[in-house]
Design a protein around this motif. Structure first.
Motif, PDB file in Angstrom:
ATOM      1  N   THR A 117       0.838  -1.193   0.000  1.00  0.00           N
ATOM      2  CA  THR A 117       0.000   0.000   0.000  1.00  0.00           C
ATOM      3  C   THR A 117       0.878   1.252   0.000  1.00  0.00           C
ATOM      4  O   THR A 117       1.778   1.388   0.824  1.00  0.00           O
ATOM      5  N   VAL A 118       0.616   2.135  -0.926  1.00  0.00           N
ATOM      6  CA  VAL A 118       1.388   3.372  -1.038  1.00  0.00           C
ATOM      7  C   VAL A 118       0.659   4.465  -0.268  1.00  0.00           C
ATOM      8  O   VAL A 118      -0.533   4.679  -0.464  1.00  0.00           O
ATOM      9  N   GLU A 119       1.370   5.112   0.626  1.00  0.00           N
ATOM     10  CA  GLU A 119       0.769   6.174   1.394  1.00  0.00           C
ATOM     11  C   GLU A 119       0.492   7.371   0.487  1.00  0.00           C
ATOM     12  O   GLU A 119       1.371   7.834  -0.230  1.00  0.00           O
ATOM     13  N   VAL A 120      -0.759   7.848   0.528  1.00  0.00           N
ATOM     14  CA  VAL A 120      -1.131   9.006  -0.288  1.00  0.00           C
ATOM     15  C   VAL A 120      -1.101  10.260   0.589  1.00  0.00           C
ATOM     16  O   VAL A 120      -1.787  10.307   1.615  1.00  0.00           O
ATOM     17  N   PRO A 121      -0.298  11.251   0.264  1.00  0.00           N
ATOM     18  CA  PRO A 121      -0.263  12.462   1.070  1.00  0.00           C
ATOM     19  C   PRO A 121      -1.590  13.203   0.998  1.00  0.00           C
ATOM     20  O   PRO A 121      -2.282  13.138  -0.009  1.00  0.00           O
ATOM     21  N   PRO A 122      -1.978  13.878   2.070  1.00  0.00           N
ATOM     22  CA  PRO A 122      -3.220  14.637   2.016  1.00  0.00           C
ATOM     23  C   PRO A 122      -3.130  15.736   0.979  1.00  0.00           C
ATOM     24  O   PRO A 122      -2.050  16.215   0.679  1.00  0.00           O
ATOM     25  N   PRO A 123      -4.284  16.121   0.397  1.00  0.00           N
ATOM     26  CA  PRO A 123      -4.255  17.188  -0.609  1.00  0.00           C
ATOM     27  C   PRO A 123      -3.641  18.452  -0.047  1.00  0.00           C
ATOM     28  O   PRO A 123      -3.923  18.846   1.079  1.00  0.00           O
ATOM     29  N   GLN A 124      -2.768  19.077  -0.834  1.00  0.00           N
ATOM     30  CA  GLN A 124      -2.093  20.281  -0.411  1.00  0.00           C
ATOM     31  C   GLN A 124      -2.685  21.490  -1.130  1.00  0.00           C
ATOM     32  O   GLN A 124      -2.991  21.423  -2.312  1.00  0.00           O
ATOM     33  N   PRO A 125      -2.853  22.622  -0.413  1.00  0.00           N
ATOM     34  CA  PRO A 125      -3.336  23.822  -1.090  1.00  0.00           C
ATOM     35  C   PRO A 125      -2.310  24.289  -2.111  1.00  0.00           C
ATOM     36  O   PRO A 125      -1.104  24.180  -1.878  1.00  0.00           O
ATOM     37  N   PRO A 126      -2.753  24.833  -3.245  1.00  0.00           N
ATOM     38  CA  PRO A 126      -1.813  25.190  -4.319  1.00  0.00           C
ATOM     39  C   PRO A 126      -0.853  26.301  -3.959  1.00  0.00           C
ATOM     40  O   PRO A 126       0.250  26.364  -4.500  1.00  0.00           O
ATOM     41  N   HIS A 127      -1.248  27.200  -3.037  1.00  0.00           N
ATOM     42  CA  HIS A 127      -0.384  28.336  -2.713  1.00  0.00           C
ATOM     43  C   HIS A 127       0.267  28.206  -1.340  1.00  0.00           C
ATOM     44  O   HIS A 127       0.876  29.176  -0.852  1.00  0.00           O
ATOM     45  N   GLY A 128       0.136  27.048  -0.686  1.00  0.00           N
ATOM     46  CA  GLY A 128       0.794  26.827   0.592  1.00  0.00           C
ATOM     47  C   GLY A 128       0.360  27.845   1.640  1.00  0.00           C
ATOM     48  O   GLY A 128      -0.816  28.145   1.817  1.00  0.00           O
ATOM     49  N   TYR A 129       1.366  28.407   2.333  1.00  0.00           N
ATOM     50  CA  TYR A 129       1.097  29.370   3.404  1.00  0.00           C
ATOM     51  C   TYR A 129       1.198  30.815   2.925  1.00  0.00           C
ATOM     52  O   TYR A 129       1.130  31.736   3.741  1.00  0.00           O
ATOM     53  N   ALA A 130       1.364  31.018   1.626  1.00  0.00           N
ATOM     54  CA  ALA A 130       1.537  32.378   1.110  1.00  0.00           C
ATOM     55  C   ALA A 130       0.368  33.288   1.478  1.00  0.00           C
ATOM     56  O   ALA A 130       0.584  34.444   1.872  1.00  0.00           O
ATOM     57  N   PRO A 131      -0.914  32.841   1.381  1.00  0.00           N
ATOM     58  CA  PRO A 131      -2.003  33.741   1.771  1.00  0.00           C
ATOM     59  C   PRO A 131      -1.940  34.154   3.235  1.00  0.00           C
ATOM     60  O   PRO A 131      -2.243  35.303   3.574  1.00  0.00           O
ATOM     61  N   TRP A 132      -1.530  33.231   4.106  1.00  0.00           N
ATOM     62  CA  TRP A 132      -1.436  33.591   5.525  1.00  0.00           C
ATOM     63  C   TRP A 132      -0.266  34.543   5.776  1.00  0.00           C
ATOM     64  O   TRP A 132      -0.342  35.388   6.680  1.00  0.00           O
ATOM     65  N   ILE A 133       0.810  34.396   4.993  1.00  0.00           N
ATOM     66  CA  ILE A 133       1.922  35.346   5.126  1.00  0.00           C
ATOM     67  C   ILE A 133       1.464  36.742   4.725  1.00  0.00           C
ATOM     68  O   ILE A 133       1.777  37.745   5.381  1.00  0.00           O
ATOM     69  N   ALA A 134       0.684  36.822   3.627  1.00  0.00           N
ATOM     70  CA  ALA A 134       0.161  38.118   3.201  1.00  0.00           C
ATOM     71  C   ALA A 134      -0.773  38.699   4.257  1.00  0.00           C
ATOM     72  O   ALA A 134      -0.737  39.904   4.550  1.00  0.00           O
ATOM     73  N   THR A 135      -1.608  37.834   4.862  1.00  0.00           N
ATOM     74  CA  THR A 135      -2.510  38.312   5.913  1.00  0.00           C
ATOM     75  C   THR A 135      -1.720  38.802   7.128  1.00  0.00           C
ATOM     76  O   THR A 135      -2.034  39.849   7.716  1.00  0.00           O
ATOM     77  N   GLY A 136      -0.676  38.035   7.510  1.00  0.00           N
ATOM     78  CA  GLY A 136       0.150  38.463   8.644  1.00  0.00           C
ATOM     79  C   GLY A 136       0.850  39.779   8.383  1.00  0.00           C
ATOM     80  O   GLY A 136       0.948  40.649   9.269  1.00  0.00           O
ATOM     81  N   ALA A 137       1.361  39.957   7.144  1.00  0.00           N
ATOM     82  CA  ALA A 137       1.998  41.226   6.800  1.00  0.00           C
ATOM     83  C   ALA A 137       0.995  42.366   6.886  1.00  0.00           C
ATOM     84  O   ALA A 137       1.319  43.487   7.322  1.00  0.00           O
ATOM     85  N   GLY A 138      -0.266  42.096   6.475  1.00  0.00           N
ATOM     86  CA  GLY A 138      -1.298  43.124   6.591  1.00  0.00           C
ATOM     87  C   GLY A 138      -1.581  43.490   8.035  1.00  0.00           C
ATOM     88  O   GLY A 138      -1.782  44.669   8.360  1.00  0.00           O
ATOM     89  N   VAL A 139      -1.581  42.480   8.921  1.00  0.00           N
ATOM     90  CA  VAL A 139      -1.814  42.754  10.351  1.00  0.00           C
ATOM     91  C   VAL A 139      -0.701  43.627  10.916  1.00  0.00           C
ATOM     92  O   VAL A 139      -0.947  44.606  11.631  1.00  0.00           O
ATOM     93  N   VAL A 140       0.561  43.282  10.581  1.00  0.00           N
ATOM     94  CA  VAL A 140       1.698  44.073  11.083  1.00  0.00           C
ATOM     95  C   VAL A 140       1.611  45.500  10.562  1.00  0.00           C
ATOM     96  O   VAL A 140       1.810  46.480  11.302  1.00  0.00           O
ATOM     97  N   THR A 141       1.316  45.651   9.265  1.00  0.00           N
ATOM     98  CA  THR A 141       1.208  46.996   8.680  1.00  0.00           C
ATOM     99  C   THR A 141       0.089  47.778   9.338  1.00  0.00           C
ATOM    100  O   THR A 141       0.222  48.986   9.616  1.00  0.00           O
ATOM    101  N   LEU A 142      -1.038  47.114   9.616  1.00  0.00           N
ATOM    102  CA  LEU A 142      -2.161  47.774  10.269  1.00  0.00           C
ATOM    103  C   LEU A 142      -1.767  48.258  11.667  1.00  0.00           C
ATOM    104  O   LEU A 142      -2.111  49.379  12.069  1.00  0.00           O
ATOM    105  N   LEU A 143      -1.031  47.419  12.404  1.00  0.00           N
ATOM    106  CA  LEU A 143      -0.610  47.806  13.757  1.00  0.00           C
ATOM    107  C   LEU A 143       0.355  49.000  13.719  1.00  0.00           C
ATOM    108  O   LEU A 143       0.225  49.948  14.503  1.00  0.00           O
ATOM    109  N   VAL A 144       1.331  48.958  12.790  1.00  0.00           N
ATOM    110  CA  VAL A 144       2.276  50.075  12.684  1.00  0.00           C
ATOM    111  C   VAL A 144       1.537  51.352  12.302  1.00  0.00           C
ATOM    112  O   VAL A 144       1.802  52.441  12.832  1.00  0.00           O
ATOM    113  N   GLY A 145       0.585  51.230  11.351  1.00  0.00           N
ATOM    114  CA  GLY A 145      -0.196  52.401  10.959  1.00  0.00           C
ATOM    115  C   GLY A 145      -0.991  52.957  12.122  1.00  0.00           C
ATOM    116  O   GLY A 145      -1.093  54.175  12.291  1.00  0.00           O
TER     117      GLY A 145
END
Length: 267
Positions: free
Chosen positions: A141-169
């Motif tokens: 039996t071959v282990e099948v990896p769970p489906p991965q999102p196409p953009h990985g964690y990039a959207p969360w990085i963008a969201t985190g950068a927005g939070v930091v920018t909002l706080l500095v502003g």
């Protein structure tokens, strides 16, 4: 006596190269077959494993899974066909001898037992039927990896950068208005003010302006990152298409002195 079907018909040779879409489809079919096998639905498990092998004809280990399912089902002749096809296509496999032994055991279990005569039945006990060596689970039996999102964690990085920018502003805006208020208290008329007070007020206006810009950018970054994640970063289905976002809703928001877009969703 034919012990198995024709391998050329059951598992025809394949000379093509699987595309990325074929590989994804084969993984999905294998995962479905494994689930049916664990539920003892061997007919459907066999069909899905055959579909996976047609999509990726280089995954010869799937033949062992098919053989195990046939053996569990009680169709040992088809199990022999699958295992013999595996040996023919992977003659140098490390488990080749183990597979040969299993084929021999299966052949022995389906070989007809000679019918004893009346005198032999009276003089000799009837031996018990051979016990097939069925495997508890597919041996390859071959282990099948769970489906991965196409953009990985990039959207969360963008969201985190927005939070930091909002706080500095927010910090710059608050500090700027505080400096402006202090300068106005020291020089309410804004005429003939001392240089320190004038510099404090001017610096406060600059900080408030920059802070307002950062607040806008931060809010846009947060909204864009959430839309990216909830709307366009869902795991791919076996067909290669993006799965629809679960519970994503985008609606206009309007009120006295404010307007925008509201985004809500669930994971």
């Amino acid at each position: 006596m034919a012990l198995a079907g024709d391998p050329a018909i059951e598992y025809p040779e394949c000379y093509r190269t699987a595309t990325p879409a074929d590989l994804e489809g084969a993984k999905g079919a294998h995962k479905a077959a494994t689930q049916f096998y664990e539920r003892a639905d061997y007919d459907r498990a066999i069909q899905y494993w055959k579909d996976a092998y047609q999509l990726d004809c280089t995954a010869h280990a799937v033949l062992i899974n098919i053989a195990n399912a046939y053996e569990k089902k009680g169709d040992r002749a088809e199990a022999v066909t699958a295992l013999e096809t595996y040996l023919a296509r992977t003659p140098d496999a490390s488990d080749a001898q183990t597979i040969r032994d299993k084929i021999q055991n299966l052949r022995n279990s389906i070989r007809p037992t000679p019918t004893p005569t009346a005198s032999e039945s009276a003089s000799a006990p009837v031996p018990p039927p051979p016990v097939p060596s069925a495997s508890a689970v597919p041996s390859h039996t071959v282990e099948v990896p769970p489906p991965q999102p196409p953009h990985g964690y990039a959207p969360w990085i963008a969201t985190g950068a927005g939070v930091v920018t909002l706080l500095v502003g927010g910090i710059l805006t608050s500090s700027g208005f505080a400096d402006i208020s202090t300068a106005e208290e020291s020089c309410p008329t804004r005429i003939n003010c001392d240089s320190d007070t004038a510099d404090l007020g001017n610096q406060g206006r600059t900080n408030a302006t920059v802070g307002g810009v950062l607040l806008g950018l931060g809010a846009a970054g947060i909204a864009g990152g959430l839309i990216w994640e909830l709307g366009f970063n869902q795991p791919r289905s076996p067909s290669g298409l993006l799965a629809p976002a679960a519970g994503l809703r985008v609606a206009p928001v309007a009120g006295p002195g404010a307007a925008g877009i509201g985004v809500s969703g669930r994971f």
